[in-house]
Design a protein around this motif. Structure first.
Motif, PDB file in Angstrom:
ATOM      1  N   ASN A  10       0.835  -1.188   0.027  1.00 22.63           N
ATOM      2  CA  ASN A  10      -0.110  -0.013   0.098  1.00 22.63           C
ATOM      3  C   ASN A  10       0.816   1.213  -0.116  1.00 22.63           C
ATOM      4  O   ASN A  10       0.314   2.526  -0.596  1.00 22.63           O
ATOM      5  N   LEU A  11       1.973   1.251   0.501  1.00 25.52           N
ATOM      6  CA  LEU A  11       2.767   2.426   0.671  1.00 25.52           C
ATOM      7  C   LEU A  11       3.932   2.479  -0.373  1.00 25.52           C
ATOM      8  O   LEU A  11       4.757   3.293  -0.482  1.00 25.52           O
ATOM      9  N   GLY A  12       3.886   1.381  -1.102  1.00 28.91           N
ATOM     10  CA  GLY A  12       5.034   1.459  -2.167  1.00 28.91           C
ATOM     11  C   GLY A  12       6.541   1.013  -1.730  1.00 28.91           C
ATOM     12  O   GLY A  12       7.373   1.516  -2.198  1.00 28.91           O
ATOM     13  N   MET A  13       6.323   0.322  -0.677  1.00 27.03           N
ATOM     14  CA  MET A  13       8.002   0.081  -0.078  1.00 27.03           C
ATOM     15  C   MET A  13       8.354  -0.961  -0.937  1.00 27.03           C
ATOM     16  O   MET A  13       7.834  -1.941  -1.434  1.00 27.03           O
ATOM     17  N   ALA A  65      -0.352   6.968   8.966  1.00 32.86           N
ATOM     18  CA  ALA A  65       0.555   7.177   8.058  1.00 32.86           C
ATOM     19  C   ALA A  65       0.272   7.015   6.603  1.00 32.86           C
ATOM     20  O   ALA A  65      -0.332   5.565   6.474  1.00 32.86           O
ATOM     21  N   GLY A  66       0.404   7.899   5.712  1.00 29.24           N
ATOM     22  CA  GLY A  66       0.240   7.481   4.263  1.00 29.24           C
ATOM     23  C   GLY A  66       1.132   7.580   3.579  1.00 29.24           C
ATOM     24  O   GLY A  66       1.477   7.179   2.266  1.00 29.24           O
ATOM     25  N   SER A  67       2.559   7.611   4.248  1.00 27.72           N
ATOM     26  CA  SER A  67       3.744   7.654   3.346  1.00 27.72           C
ATOM     27  C   SER A  67       4.867   6.799   4.274  1.00 27.72           C
ATOM     28  O   SER A  67       4.778   6.743   5.369  1.00 27.72           O
ATOM     29  N   THR A  68       5.685   6.380   3.420  1.00 27.87           N
ATOM     30  CA  THR A  68       6.764   5.580   3.989  1.00 27.87           C
ATOM     31  C   THR A  68       7.627   6.222   4.927  1.00 27.87           C
ATOM     32  O   THR A  68       7.845   5.692   6.321  1.00 27.87           O
ATOM     33  N   PRO A  69       8.271   7.389   4.831  1.00 26.35           N
ATOM     34  CA  PRO A  69       8.809   8.088   5.745  1.00 26.35           C
ATOM     35  C   PRO A  69       8.118   8.436   7.107  1.00 26.35           C
ATOM     36  O   PRO A  69       8.758   8.409   8.039  1.00 26.35           O
ATOM     37  N   LEU A  70       6.957   8.828   6.956  1.00 26.46           N
ATOM     38  CA  LEU A  70       6.168   8.974   7.963  1.00 26.46           C
ATOM     39  C   LEU A  70       5.782   7.597   8.940  1.00 26.46           C
ATOM     40  O   LEU A  70       5.967   7.776  10.237  1.00 26.46           O
ATOM     41  N   LEU A  71       5.688   6.675   8.290  1.00 24.48           N
ATOM     42  CA  LEU A  71       5.535   5.377   9.076  1.00 24.48           C
ATOM     43  C   LEU A  71       6.828   4.979   9.636  1.00 24.48           C
ATOM     44  O   LEU A  71       6.673   4.608  10.780  1.00 24.48           O
TER      45      LEU A  71
END
Length: 80
Positions: A10-13, A65-71
């Protein structure tokens, strides 16, 4: 494990970032060595309150959290 796969998708990691996300709690355990010294210096109540505040501050935004850095940032804060 299924939750991690879904969150990564979902976050594109990529695999490296997903691996970093799972290793953050283990890396933060290294900080546990300082806890007794901090408790002696500042008092156990102050350390427990600071820890609970950090965990609470990291848990609430982590669900949004909607983004990888925020997560990743909220994971570090929540596990502190």
């Amino acid at each position: 494990m299924a939750g991690l796969i879904q969150a990564a998708f979902n976050l594109g990691m990529n695999g490296a970032v997903a691996g970093l996300l799972t290793s953050v709690p283990a890396l933060l355990r290294l900080l546990d060595i300082a806890a007794p010294r901090l408790a002696v210096r500042f008092g156990p109540v102050a350390i427990v309150v600071a820890g609970l505040t950090a965990v609470s501050a990291g848990r609430a935004p982590r669900t949004l959290a909607g983004s990888t850095p925020l997560l990743l940032a909220t994971t570090v804060l929540a596990r502190a």
